[in-house]
Design a protein around this motif. Structure first.
Motif, mmCIF file in Angstrom:
data_model
loop_
_atom_site.group_PDB
_atom_site.id
_atom_site.type_symbol
_atom_site.label_atom_id
_atom_site.label_comp_id
_atom_site.label_asym_id
_atom_site.label_seq_id
_atom_site.Cartn_x
_atom_site.Cartn_y
_atom_site.Cartn_z
ATOM 1 N N ILE A 113 0.864 -1.171 0.000
ATOM 2 C CA ILE A 113 0.000 0.000 0.000
ATOM 3 C C ILE A 113 0.900 1.219 0.000
ATOM 4 O O ILE A 113 1.803 1.341 0.815
ATOM 5 C CB ILE A 113 -0.902 0.007 1.232
ATOM 6 N N ASP A 114 0.536 2.063 -0.873
ATOM 7 C CA ASP A 114 1.334 3.271 -0.988
ATOM 8 C C ASP A 114 0.497 4.425 -0.473
ATOM 9 O O ASP A 114 -0.592 4.691 -0.994
ATOM 10 C CB ASP A 114 1.704 3.487 -2.465
ATOM 11 N N PHE A 115 0.939 5.071 0.587
ATOM 12 C CA PHE A 115 0.231 6.198 1.146
ATOM 13 C C PHE A 115 0.902 7.485 0.736
ATOM 14 O O PHE A 115 2.046 7.725 1.056
ATOM 15 C CB PHE A 115 0.224 6.131 2.685
ATOM 16 N N SER A 116 0.119 8.224 0.070
ATOM 17 C CA SER A 116 0.649 9.542 -0.253
ATOM 18 C C SER A 116 -0.168 10.537 0.532
ATOM 19 O O SER A 116 -1.243 10.247 1.040
ATOM 20 C CB SER A 116 0.577 9.820 -1.755
ATOM 21 N N SER A 117 0.259 11.733 0.624
ATOM 22 C CA SER A 117 -0.432 12.724 1.406
ATOM 23 C C SER A 117 -1.778 13.050 0.780
ATOM 24 O O SER A 117 -2.741 13.318 1.492
ATOM 25 C CB SER A 117 0.389 13.972 1.589
ATOM 26 N N TRP A 118 -1.868 12.957 -0.567
ATOM 27 C CA TRP A 118 -3.172 13.203 -1.192
ATOM 28 C C TRP A 118 -4.132 12.048 -0.897
ATOM 29 O O TRP A 118 -5.335 12.275 -0.655
ATOM 30 C CB TRP A 118 -3.029 13.374 -2.706
ATOM 31 N N ASP A 119 -3.628 10.944 -0.903
ATOM 32 C CA ASP A 119 -4.473 9.794 -0.589
ATOM 33 C C ASP A 119 -4.973 9.889 0.865
ATOM 34 O O ASP A 119 -6.132 9.595 1.172
ATOM 35 C CB ASP A 119 -3.703 8.476 -0.736
ATOM 36 N N PHE A 120 -4.108 10.320 1.717
ATOM 37 C CA PHE A 120 -4.476 10.440 3.114
ATOM 38 C C PHE A 120 -5.537 11.525 3.280
ATOM 39 O O PHE A 120 -6.525 11.330 4.001
ATOM 40 C CB PHE A 120 -3.218 10.748 3.937
ATOM 41 N N ILE A 121 -5.408 12.654 2.675
ATOM 42 C CA ILE A 121 -6.367 13.746 2.748
ATOM 43 C C ILE A 121 -7.683 13.295 2.121
ATOM 44 O O ILE A 121 -8.768 13.554 2.663
ATOM 45 C CB ILE A 121 -5.813 15.008 2.041
ATOM 46 N N PHE A 122 -7.572 12.660 0.987
ATOM 47 C CA PHE A 122 -8.781 12.161 0.340
ATOM 48 C C PHE A 122 -9.484 11.145 1.244
ATOM 49 O O PHE A 122 -10.712 11.154 1.375
ATOM 50 C CB PHE A 122 -8.416 11.548 -1.020
ATOM 51 N N SER A 123 -8.770 10.301 1.888
ATOM 52 C CA SER A 123 -9.344 9.304 2.789
ATOM 53 C C SER A 123 -10.036 9.989 3.969
ATOM 54 O O SER A 123 -11.133 9.603 4.403
ATOM 55 C CB SER A 123 -8.275 8.373 3.326
ATOM 56 N N ILE A 124 -9.422 11.019 4.488
ATOM 57 C CA ILE A 124 -10.010 11.735 5.609
ATOM 58 C C ILE A 124 -11.267 12.453 5.156
ATOM 59 O O ILE A 124 -12.296 12.436 5.856
ATOM 60 C CB ILE A 124 -8.986 12.716 6.218
ATOM 61 N N ILE A 125 -11.247 13.080 4.039
ATOM 62 C CA ILE A 125 -12.424 13.768 3.514
ATOM 63 C C ILE A 125 -13.531 12.745 3.258
ATOM 64 O O ILE A 125 -14.698 12.975 3.613
ATOM 65 C CB ILE A 125 -12.077 14.561 2.232
ATOM 66 N N THR A 126 -13.173 11.636 2.682
ATOM 67 C CA THR A 126 -14.151 10.581 2.429
ATOM 68 C C THR A 126 -14.737 10.091 3.745
ATOM 69 O O THR A 126 -15.953 9.899 3.877
ATOM 70 C CB THR A 126 -13.499 9.408 1.668
ATOM 71 N N PHE A 127 -13.868 9.917 4.735
ATOM 72 C CA PHE A 127 -14.328 9.458 6.043
ATOM 73 C C PHE A 127 -15.274 10.482 6.655
ATOM 74 O O PHE A 127 -16.321 10.117 7.202
ATOM 75 C CB PHE A 127 -13.115 9.202 6.960
ATOM 76 N N ILE A 128 -14.937 11.762 6.572
ATOM 77 C CA ILE A 128 -15.774 12.809 7.140
ATOM 78 C C ILE A 128 -17.105 12.886 6.399
ATOM 79 O O ILE A 128 -18.177 12.986 7.029
ATOM 80 C CB ILE A 128 -15.042 14.170 7.109
ATOM 81 N N VAL A 129 -17.090 12.818 5.105
ATOM 82 C CA VAL A 129 -18.326 12.856 4.325
ATOM 83 C C VAL A 129 -19.177 11.637 4.665
ATOM 84 O O VAL A 129 -20.387 11.739 4.872
ATOM 85 C CB VAL A 129 -18.011 12.940 2.819
ATOM 86 N N LEU A 130 -18.522 10.509 4.673
ATOM 87 C CA LEU A 130 -19.239 9.276 5.013
ATOM 88 C C LEU A 130 -19.817 9.367 6.430
ATOM 89 O O LEU A 130 -20.963 8.980 6.682
ATOM 90 C CB LEU A 130 -18.314 8.070 4.880
ATOM 91 N N PHE A 131 -19.036 9.912 7.340
ATOM 92 C CA PHE A 131 -19.494 10.067 8.722
ATOM 93 C C PHE A 131 -20.699 10.998 8.764
ATOM 94 O O PHE A 131 -21.676 10.712 9.458
ATOM 95 C CB PHE A 131 -18.346 10.598 9.604
ATOM 96 N N LEU A 132 -20.654 12.128 8.073
ATOM 97 C CA LEU A 132 -21.766 13.075 8.066
ATOM 98 C C LEU A 132 -23.015 12.451 7.434
ATOM 99 O O LEU A 132 -24.141 12.651 7.931
ATOM 100 C CB LEU A 132 -21.374 14.353 7.339
ATOM 101 N N ILE A 133 -22.819 11.736 6.344
ATOM 102 C CA ILE A 133 -23.961 11.073 5.693
ATOM 103 C C ILE A 133 -24.561 10.033 6.650
ATOM 104 O O ILE A 133 -25.786 9.974 6.834
ATOM 105 C CB ILE A 133 -23.537 10.441 4.354
ATOM 106 N N LEU A 134 -23.712 9.228 7.231
ATOM 107 C CA LEU A 134 -24.205 8.209 8.170
ATOM 108 C C LEU A 134 -24.862 8.860 9.384
ATOM 109 O O LEU A 134 -25.890 8.391 9.877
ATOM 110 C CB LEU A 134 -23.068 7.282 8.609
#
Length: 169
Positions: free
Chosen positions: A7-28
Motif C-alpha cells: 500500500i502506498d500512502f501519499s499525502s493526497w491519498d491520506f487527505i482524500f481518505s479523511i475527507i471521504t471518512f468525514i463525508v461518510l461520517f456526516l452522511i451516516l
C-alpha cells in the motif's frame, strides 16, 4: 530480496481518505446515527416506562396482598365471634327449652295432684255413701231384732264416740 510496498500512502491519498471518512461520517450521522440514536432513546424510554409500570404494579400487588391478609385476619376474628355468638344463642335456647320443660312438668305434677285430690274426695263421698247405706242396713237389722232400750242407747253412744274420735275427712 526486495520488498515492495503493498500500500502506498501519499499525502493526497491520506487527505482524500479523511475527507471521504468525514463525508461518510456526516452522511451516516444524518441518515443512520440520528435514527439509531432516536431508536435507542425511544427504546430506553420504553424500558424505563416498563420498569416504572412494573414497579407500580408491584406496589399495587403488595397493597392488595396486605389488604387480603388484613381481611383474612378479620375473617378469622369474625368467624370466632360468630361461633361464640352461636354458642351463646344455643345455650340461651337450651335454657329456655329446659325452663319450658320444667314448667310443663310442674304443671303436670300440679294437675296430677289436683286429680288425685279429686279422686280422693270422690272416693270419700262414695265411701260415706256406702258406709251410710251399711249403717242403714245395720240399723234395719238391729231394728228387726228386738233390742232393749238400754242396748239401743248403748249402740248409739258407741257410734257417737267413734265418730268424735275418728271424724270424717
Amino acid at each position: 530480496m526486495h520488498y515492495e510496498q503493498l500500500i502506498d500512502f501519499s499525502s493526497w491519498d491520506f487527505i482524500f481518505s479523511i475527507i471521504t471518512f468525514i463525508v461518510l461520517f456526516l452522511i451516516l450521522k444524518h441518515f443512520f446515527f440520528d435514527k439509531v440514536h432516536d431508536f435507542m432513546e425511544k427504546r430506553s424510554q420504553e424500558i424505563q416506562d416498563s420498569l416504572d409500570h412494573a414497579e407500580e404494579t408491584n406496589r399495587l400487588a403488595d397493597e392488595k396482598l396486605q389488604d387480603y391478609n388484613e381481611r383474612i385476619s378479620n375473617v378469622e376474628m369474625e368467624s370466632r365471634q360468630i361461633i361464640k355468638k352461636s354458642r351463646d344463642e344455643a345455650k340461651l335456647q337450651a335454657d329456655q327449652i329446659i325452663d319450658e320443660a320444667n314448667d310443663k312438668a310442674r304443671k303436670t305434677i300440679e294437675h296430677s295432684r289436683a286429680e288425685v285430690e279429686r279422686e280422693k274426695a270422690t272416693a270419700r263421698k262414695e265411701l260415706k255413701k256406702e258406709v251410710g247405706e251399711l249403717a242403714v242396713l245395720a240399723a234395719g237389722k238391729i231394728i228387726e231384732k228386738e233390742i232393749r232400750q238400754e242396748d239401743h242407747q248403748d249402740i248409739v253412744d258407741r257410734i257417737i264416740e267413734e265418730a268424735e274420735e275418728k271424724p270424717w275427712n
